[in-house]
Design a protein around this motif. Structure first.
Motif, short mmCIF file in Angstrom:
data_model
loop_
_atom_site.label_atom_id
_atom_site.label_comp_id
_atom_site.label_asym_id
_atom_site.label_seq_id
_atom_site.Cartn_x
_atom_site.Cartn_y
_atom_site.Cartn_z
N GLN A 1 0.85 -1.19 0.00
CA GLN A 1 0.00 0.00 0.00
C GLN A 1 0.88 1.23 0.00
OE1 GLN A 1 -0.51 -2.33 2.77
NE2 GLN A 1 -1.74 -3.50 1.29
N PHE A 2 0.32 2.33 -0.52
CA PHE A 2 1.06 3.59 -0.60
C PHE A 2 0.30 4.70 0.09
CE2 PHE A 2 4.24 2.22 -3.60
CZ PHE A 2 3.62 1.24 -4.35
N VAL A 3 1.05 5.62 0.67
CA VAL A 3 0.48 6.89 1.13
C VAL A 3 1.21 7.99 0.39
CG1 VAL A 3 0.15 8.43 3.08
CG2 VAL A 3 -0.10 5.95 3.40
N GLU A 4 0.48 8.71 -0.44
CA GLU A 4 1.04 9.79 -1.24
C GLU A 4 0.64 11.13 -0.64
OE1 GLU A 4 0.73 7.54 -5.58
OE2 GLU A 4 -0.82 8.93 -4.95
N SER A 5 1.50 12.10 -0.77
CA SER A 5 1.19 13.44 -0.30
C SER A 5 2.00 14.46 -1.07
CB SER A 5 1.48 13.56 1.21
OG SER A 5 2.84 13.34 1.47
N GLY A 6 1.61 15.72 -0.95
CA GLY A 6 2.40 16.80 -1.50
C GLY A 6 1.81 17.48 -2.72
N GLY A 7 0.74 16.94 -3.28
CA GLY A 7 0.14 17.59 -4.43
C GLY A 7 -0.56 18.88 -4.03
N GLY A 8 -1.00 19.64 -5.03
CA GLY A 8 -1.71 20.87 -4.74
C GLY A 8 -1.70 21.80 -5.91
N LEU A 9 -2.05 23.06 -5.63
CA LEU A 9 -2.13 24.12 -6.64
C LEU A 9 -0.95 25.06 -6.46
CD1 LEU A 9 -3.66 25.74 -8.83
CD2 LEU A 9 -4.92 26.85 -6.97
N VAL A 10 -0.27 25.35 -7.55
CA VAL A 10 0.89 26.23 -7.49
C VAL A 10 0.93 27.06 -8.77
CG1 VAL A 10 2.46 24.54 -8.53
CG2 VAL A 10 3.38 26.29 -7.00
N GLN A 11 1.51 28.24 -8.69
CA GLN A 11 1.66 29.08 -9.86
C GLN A 11 2.85 28.61 -10.69
OE1 GLN A 11 1.92 33.16 -8.49
NE2 GLN A 11 -0.29 33.44 -8.73
N ALA A 12 2.80 28.92 -11.97
CA ALA A 12 3.91 28.59 -12.86
C ALA A 12 5.20 29.18 -12.31
CB ALA A 12 3.64 29.13 -14.26
N GLY A 13 6.26 28.37 -12.37
CA GLY A 13 7.54 28.77 -11.81
C GLY A 13 7.75 28.34 -10.38
N GLY A 14 6.69 27.87 -9.74
CA GLY A 14 6.77 27.44 -8.36
C GLY A 14 7.29 26.03 -8.21
N SER A 15 7.26 25.55 -6.96
CA SER A 15 7.79 24.22 -6.63
C SER A 15 6.81 23.44 -5.78
CB SER A 15 9.11 24.36 -5.86
OG SER A 15 10.10 25.01 -6.63
N LEU A 16 6.87 22.13 -5.92
CA LEU A 16 6.15 21.21 -5.05
C LEU A 16 7.04 20.00 -4.80
CD1 LEU A 16 2.53 21.07 -6.57
CD2 LEU A 16 3.17 22.03 -4.35
N ARG A 17 6.79 19.32 -3.69
CA ARG A 17 7.52 18.09 -3.38
C ARG A 17 6.52 16.99 -3.07
NH1 ARG A 17 10.33 15.77 1.49
NH2 ARG A 17 12.21 14.70 0.76
N LEU A 18 6.53 15.97 -3.90
CA LEU A 18 5.66 14.82 -3.69
C LEU A 18 6.39 13.77 -2.86
CD1 LEU A 18 4.13 14.34 -7.26
CD2 LEU A 18 3.37 15.84 -5.40
N SER A 19 5.62 13.11 -2.00
CA SER A 19 6.15 12.02 -1.19
C SER A 19 5.27 10.79 -1.35
CB SER A 19 6.18 12.41 0.29
OG SER A 19 7.01 13.53 0.50
#
Length: 121
Positions: A3-21
């Motif tokens: 099983q997996f637990v995913e996190s870190g998605g969302g809404l961001v403006q162009a040029g921004g950053s996100l980190r998925l886990s």
């Protein structure tokens, strides 16, 4: 089963950053490769990045130089650092792992439930 637990998605403006886990759990498995695919509306699912035992990596050409994949074997986890995000990166991102169950050597692919990434222009 894995099983997996995913996190870190969302809404961001162009040029921004996100980190998925993504953290995998289950009983007595070995991960040969773990990574991320994504699927945008009306498009096929595509490989974004994968990291294998020994830390070799592969990236889609569209994300090279912007995304970095890493793994923590002690936590059975994989991370995707996404920088300089573009609207075309908008998609559902799915964690996946190619897993074996010792002493068997056959590998099986498992998928997470997906996390939405939306990049606004």
């Amino acid at each position: 089963q894995v099983q997996f637990v995913e996190s870190g998605g969302g809404l961001v403006q162009a040029g921004g950053s996100l980190r998925l886990s993504c953290a995998a759990s289950g009983s007595a498995f070995n991960i040969a490769a773990i990574g991320w695919h994504r699927q945008a509306p009306g498009k096929q699912r595509e490989l974004v990045a994968v990291i294998r035992t020994g830390s070799s990596t592969n990236y889609a050409d569209s994300v090279k130089g912007r995304f970095t994949i890493s793994r923590d074997d002690a936590k059975n986890s994989v991370y995707l650092q996404m920088n300089s995000l573009k609207p075309e990166d908008t998609a559902v991102y799915y964690c996946h792992a190619d897993v074996s169950f010792p002493p068997q050597t056959n590998q099986y692919r498992y998928w997470g439930q997906g996390t939405q990434v939306t990049v606004s222009s």
